[in-house]
Motif scaffolding. Sequence first.
Motif, PDB file in Angstrom:
ATOM      1  N   CYS A  88      -3.597   0.782  -6.391  1.00 24.09           N
ATOM      2  CA  CYS A  88      -3.678   1.794  -7.442  1.00 24.09           C
ATOM      3  C   CYS A  88      -2.505   1.582  -8.388  1.00 24.09           C
ATOM      4  CB  CYS A  88      -3.672   3.203  -6.846  1.00 24.09           C
ATOM      5  SG  CYS A  88      -2.087   3.722  -6.146  1.00 24.09           S
ATOM      6  N   SER A 121     -11.069   8.991   8.123  1.00 26.53           N
ATOM      7  CA  SER A 121     -11.159   9.370   6.706  1.00 26.53           C
ATOM      8  C   SER A 121     -12.316  10.295   6.396  1.00 26.53           C
ATOM      9  CB  SER A 121     -11.251   8.110   5.847  1.00 26.53           C
ATOM     10  OG  SER A 121     -12.446   7.419   6.105  1.00 26.53           O
ATOM     11  N   LEU A 158     -10.302   9.627  -0.590  1.00 22.57           N
ATOM     12  CA  LEU A 158      -9.376   8.505  -0.531  1.00 22.57           C
ATOM     13  C   LEU A 158      -8.964   8.004  -1.901  1.00 22.57           C
ATOM     14  CD1 LEU A 158     -10.917   6.482   2.406  1.00 22.57           C
ATOM     15  CD2 LEU A 158      -9.024   8.083   2.456  1.00 22.57           C
ATOM     16  N   LYS A 159      -9.550   8.537  -2.959  1.00 20.85           N
ATOM     17  CA  LYS A 159      -9.173   8.105  -4.296  1.00 20.85           C
ATOM     18  C   LYS A 159      -7.833   8.750  -4.675  1.00 20.85           C
ATOM     19  CE  LYS A 159     -13.906   7.578  -5.736  1.00 20.85           C
ATOM     20  NZ  LYS A 159     -15.005   8.157  -6.476  1.00 20.85           N
ATOM     21  N   ARG A 160      -7.084   8.009  -5.426  1.00 21.27           N
ATOM     22  CA  ARG A 160      -5.785   8.516  -5.865  1.00 21.27           C
ATOM     23  C   ARG A 160      -5.998   9.703  -6.791  1.00 21.27           C
ATOM     24  NH1 ARG A 160      -0.675   8.206  -6.057  1.00 21.27           N
ATOM     25  NH2 ARG A 160       0.512   8.138  -7.977  1.00 21.27           N
ATOM     26  N   ILE A 197       0.845  -1.197   0.000  1.00 20.43           N
ATOM     27  CA  ILE A 197       0.000   0.000   0.000  1.00 20.43           C
ATOM     28  C   ILE A 197       0.879   1.245   0.000  1.00 20.43           C
ATOM     29  CG2 ILE A 197      -0.206  -0.004   2.532  1.00 20.43           C
ATOM     30  CD1 ILE A 197      -3.119   1.038   2.079  1.00 20.43           C
ATOM     31  N   ASP A 247      -0.866   7.286  -0.415  1.00 18.56           N
ATOM     32  CA  ASP A 247      -1.973   8.060  -0.999  1.00 18.56           C
ATOM     33  C   ASP A 247      -3.343   7.603  -0.526  1.00 18.56           C
ATOM     34  OD1 ASP A 247      -0.100   9.507  -2.382  1.00 18.56           O
ATOM     35  OD2 ASP A 247      -0.423   8.478  -4.287  1.00 18.56           O
ATOM     36  N   HIS A 248      -3.436   6.411   0.020  1.00 19.94           N
ATOM     37  CA  HIS A 248      -4.730   5.864   0.433  1.00 19.94           C
ATOM     38  C   HIS A 248      -5.050   6.111   1.903  1.00 19.94           C
ATOM     39  CE1 HIS A 248      -4.892   3.859  -3.414  1.00 19.94           C
ATOM     40  NE2 HIS A 248      -3.657   3.442  -3.193  1.00 19.94           N
TER      41      HIS A 248
END
Length: 121
Positions: free
Chosen positions: A49, A113, A118-120, A23, A26-27
């Motif tokens: 990703c 969050s 949370l999306k790249r 991981i 970025d997440h």
Amino acid sequence: MGFAKEQQLQDSTRGFVSSGKAICPDHIPDEALKQHIQDYALEAACSFCPAMGTDDGEPIAAAFDDFMSGFMVGVHLHYRRANDEGTPFEDGDFKIEHFDSDAIAVELFYETSQGVDLKRK
């Protein structure tokens, strides 16, 4: 003891199952956990990703197991294993409200969050 049983005991003790994934930061919205990923980054690609390390081989992601080990440190600051705390147990179930580590991890991650994309990017 066989390998499968030993792995099951390790997973139970840690509070998560090994995934073999990696991981990138970025997440993760939490700055301490992002830093944990950067400190343990050894992987050239993220499993979640299309992010890749640099051409000169600089890693971008940490093993998901390393990330979860750091995450579970925080979980264990606030929660204890029912088996380790002398929780009353009768007729195959605990006699108090209890949560499994999956539910706690999801709840804590959800809380951190909120309001974060949370999306790249």
